[in-house]
Write a protein that holds these residues in place. Structure first.
Motif, PDB file in Angstrom:
ATOM      1  N   ALA A  64     -55.909 -12.161  42.853  1.00 25.09           N
ATOM      2  CA  ALA A  64     -54.570 -12.733  42.710  1.00 25.09           C
ATOM      3  C   ALA A  64     -53.545 -11.659  42.363  1.00 25.09           C
ATOM      4  N   ALA A  65     -53.905 -10.736  41.459  1.00 26.59           N
ATOM      5  CA  ALA A  65     -52.981  -9.651  41.105  1.00 26.59           C
ATOM      6  C   ALA A  65     -52.724  -8.752  42.306  1.00 26.59           C
ATOM      7  N   SER A  66     -53.759  -8.465  43.069  1.00 20.43           N
ATOM      8  CA  SER A  66     -53.600  -7.633  44.263  1.00 20.43           C
ATOM      9  C   SER A  66     -52.691  -8.305  45.290  1.00 20.43           C
ATOM     10  N   LEU A  67     -52.901  -9.597  45.491  1.00 19.77           N
ATOM     11  CA  LEU A  67     -52.087 -10.332  46.454  1.00 19.77           C
ATOM     12  C   LEU A  67     -50.622 -10.392  46.036  1.00 19.77           C
ATOM     13  N   THR A  68     -50.381 -10.656  44.763  1.00 18.22           N
ATOM     14  CA  THR A  68     -48.984 -10.734  44.317  1.00 18.22           C
ATOM     15  C   THR A  68     -48.303  -9.372  44.371  1.00 18.22           C
ATOM     16  N   GLU A  69     -49.034  -8.303  44.127  1.00 25.70           N
ATOM     17  CA  GLU A  69     -48.447  -6.970  44.237  1.00 25.70           C
ATOM     18  C   GLU A  69     -48.193  -6.606  45.695  1.00 25.70           C
ATOM     19  N   TRP A  70     -49.129  -6.951  46.554  1.00 25.12           N
ATOM     20  CA  TRP A  70     -48.978  -6.618  47.979  1.00 25.12           C
ATOM     21  C   TRP A  70     -47.822  -7.385  48.603  1.00 25.12           C
ATOM     22  N   LEU A  71     -47.705  -8.675  48.257  1.00 18.03           N
ATOM     23  CA  LEU A  71     -46.630  -9.511  48.805  1.00 18.03           C
ATOM     24  C   LEU A  71     -45.345  -9.434  47.985  1.00 18.03           C
ATOM     25  N   LEU A  73     -44.671 -10.783  45.053  1.00 19.47           N
ATOM     26  CA  LEU A  73     -44.321 -12.086  44.496  1.00 19.47           C
ATOM     27  C   LEU A  73     -44.036 -11.900  43.016  1.00 19.47           C
ATOM     28  N   ARG A  74     -42.782 -12.098  42.625  1.00 24.05           N
ATOM     29  CA  ARG A  74     -42.370 -11.801  41.265  1.00 24.05           C
ATOM     30  C   ARG A  74     -41.982 -13.034  40.455  1.00 24.05           C
ATOM     31  N   HIS A  75     -41.943 -14.186  41.058  1.00 22.02           N
ATOM     32  CA  HIS A  75     -41.432 -15.371  40.377  1.00 22.02           C
ATOM     33  C   HIS A  75     -42.438 -15.880  39.347  1.00 22.02           C
ATOM     34  N   VAL A  76     -41.943 -16.341  38.231  1.00 21.49           N
ATOM     35  CA  VAL A  76     -42.793 -16.811  37.138  1.00 21.49           C
ATOM     36  C   VAL A  76     -43.654 -18.002  37.573  1.00 21.49           C
ATOM     37  N   THR A 125     -48.692 -14.634  30.502  1.00 24.34           N
ATOM     38  CA  THR A 125     -48.950 -13.348  29.847  1.00 24.34           C
ATOM     39  C   THR A 125     -48.965 -12.233  30.878  1.00 24.34           C
ATOM     40  N   TYR A 126     -49.659 -12.475  31.985  1.00 18.28           N
ATOM     41  CA  TYR A 126     -49.707 -11.464  33.041  1.00 18.28           C
ATOM     42  C   TYR A 126     -48.309 -11.196  33.591  1.00 18.28           C
ATOM     43  N   TRP A 127     -47.571 -12.247  33.864  1.00 14.91           N
ATOM     44  CA  TRP A 127     -46.224 -12.098  34.425  1.00 14.91           C
ATOM     45  C   TRP A 127     -45.324 -11.299  33.493  1.00 14.91           C
ATOM     46  N   ALA A 128     -45.360 -11.630  32.206  1.00 14.68           N
ATOM     47  CA  ALA A 128     -44.479 -10.952  31.252  1.00 14.68           C
ATOM     48  C   ALA A 128     -44.853  -9.486  31.091  1.00 14.68           C
ATOM     49  N   LEU A 129     -46.135  -9.184  30.973  1.00 14.40           N
ATOM     50  CA  LEU A 129     -46.547  -7.804  30.742  1.00 14.40           C
ATOM     51  C   LEU A 129     -46.436  -6.941  31.990  1.00 14.40           C
ATOM     52  N   SER A 130     -46.841  -7.453  33.132  1.00 13.17           N
ATOM     53  CA  SER A 130     -46.762  -6.631  34.351  1.00 13.17           C
ATOM     54  C   SER A 130     -45.312  -6.435  34.766  1.00 13.17           C
ATOM     55  N   GLY A 131     -44.485  -7.441  34.592  1.00 14.73           N
ATOM     56  CA  GLY A 131     -43.076  -7.309  34.932  1.00 14.73           C
ATOM     57  C   GLY A 131     -42.339  -6.346  34.024  1.00 14.73           C
ATOM     58  N   ARG A 133     -43.608  -3.839  32.446  1.00 13.36           N
ATOM     59  CA  ARG A 133     -44.061  -2.486  32.728  1.00 13.36           C
ATOM     60  C   ARG A 133     -43.485  -1.954  34.041  1.00 13.36           C
ATOM     61  N   ALA A 134     -43.250  -2.858  34.993  1.00 17.61           N
ATOM     62  CA  ALA A 134     -42.714  -2.438  36.284  1.00 17.61           C
ATOM     63  C   ALA A 134     -41.200  -2.296  36.261  1.00 17.61           C
ATOM     64  N   GLY A 135     -40.551  -2.890  35.283  1.00 16.53           N
ATOM     65  CA  GLY A 135     -39.108  -2.784  35.199  1.00 16.53           C
ATOM     66  C   GLY A 135     -38.380  -3.879  35.947  1.00 16.53           C
ATOM     67  N   TRP A 136     -39.081  -4.941  36.379  1.00 19.04           N
ATOM     68  CA  TRP A 136     -38.389  -6.026  37.049  1.00 19.04           C
ATOM     69  C   TRP A 136     -38.356  -7.242  36.129  1.00 19.04           C
ATOM     70  N   ARG A 137     -37.424  -8.114  36.403  1.00 18.26           N
ATOM     71  CA  ARG A 137     -37.305  -9.333  35.621  1.00 18.26           C
ATOM     72  C   ARG A 137     -37.383 -10.529  36.550  1.00 18.26           C
ATOM     73  N   GLY A 138     -38.398 -11.336  36.307  1.00 17.50           N
ATOM     74  CA  GLY A 138     -38.525 -12.567  37.082  1.00 17.50           C
ATOM     75  C   GLY A 138     -38.760 -12.280  38.545  1.00 17.50           C
ATOM     76  N   ASP A 139     -37.948 -12.885  39.393  1.00 23.62           N
ATOM     77  CA  ASP A 139     -38.138 -12.721  40.822  1.00 23.62           C
ATOM     78  C   ASP A 139     -37.236 -11.638  41.399  1.00 23.62           C
ATOM     79  N   GLN A 140     -36.652 -10.806  40.552  1.00 21.79           N
ATOM     80  CA  GLN A 140     -35.810  -9.720  41.035  1.00 21.79           C
ATOM     81  C   GLN A 140     -36.683  -8.579  41.550  1.00 21.79           C
ATOM     82  N   GLY A 141     -36.148  -7.797  42.443  1.00 24.52           N
ATOM     83  CA  GLY A 141     -36.897  -6.661  42.968  1.00 24.52           C
ATOM     84  C   GLY A 141     -37.004  -5.557  41.950  1.00 24.52           C
ATOM     85  N   GLU A 142     -37.881  -4.602  42.240  1.00 24.61           N
ATOM     86  CA  GLU A 142     -38.086  -3.495  41.320  1.00 24.61           C
ATOM     87  C   GLU A 142     -36.909  -2.567  41.365  1.00 24.61           C
TER      88      GLU A 142
END
Length: 142
Positions: A64-71, A73-76, A125-131, A133-142
């Motif tokens: 799931a993490a791989s798929l969301t990173e590849w696509l 997908l940033r939305h909570v 938890t995953y959404w908050a921590l990975s986002g 660390r990546a510098g994005w918020r919610g469904d915004q791009g990096e």
């Protein structure tokens, strides 16, 4: 950003989410079932919850993490739904082979609610921590 770099960046967040799922599974399913006096619910302890979550949820979480990173997908909501789906898959897989003495679905609506809450909070938890660390918020791009 390359796929390997993005997966490496999100790995700590995924492990934190799985640890959160372990604690929530122990508190909401194992410990609550044993303290309620259910004869079938023998709390295996934190180590039992840890092994169940990691054995049954690690591969779906990585996928799931791989798929969301590849696509990208940033939305909570995506991460919340994936967390719930992984929790139900792990609960089903743990009881299918009879490996767990506590059936994830034998507790009725209360246990199903505990699975939903566990998956939802682990996904958030995953959404908050990975986002973060990546510098994005919610469904915004990096």
């Amino acid at each position: 950003m390359k796929f390997k770099e993005s997966l490496t960046r999100t790995a700590p967040a995924m492990l934190a989410a799985l640890l959160a799922a372990t604690v929530l599974k122990y508190l909401l399913v194992d410990w609550a079932g044993a303290s309620a006096g259910d004869d079938a619910a023998q709390a295996p302890g934190v180590s039992g919850a840890f092994s169940a979550v990691f054995f049954y949820a690690l591969l779906p979480a990585v996928l799931a993490a791989s798929l969301t990173e590849w696509l990208r997908l940033r939305h909570v909501a995506v991460h919340a739904v994936l967390g719930i789906g992984i929790a139900f898959f792990a609960g089903y897989a743990a009881t299918r082979g009879g490996a767990s003495p506590v059936s994830a679905f034998a507790g009725g609506a209360l246990t199903a609610t505990a699975l939903v809450v566990t998956g939802l909070l682990a996904g958030l938890t995953y959404w908050a921590l990975s986002g973060r660390r990546a510098g994005w918020r919610g469904d915004q791009g990096e």
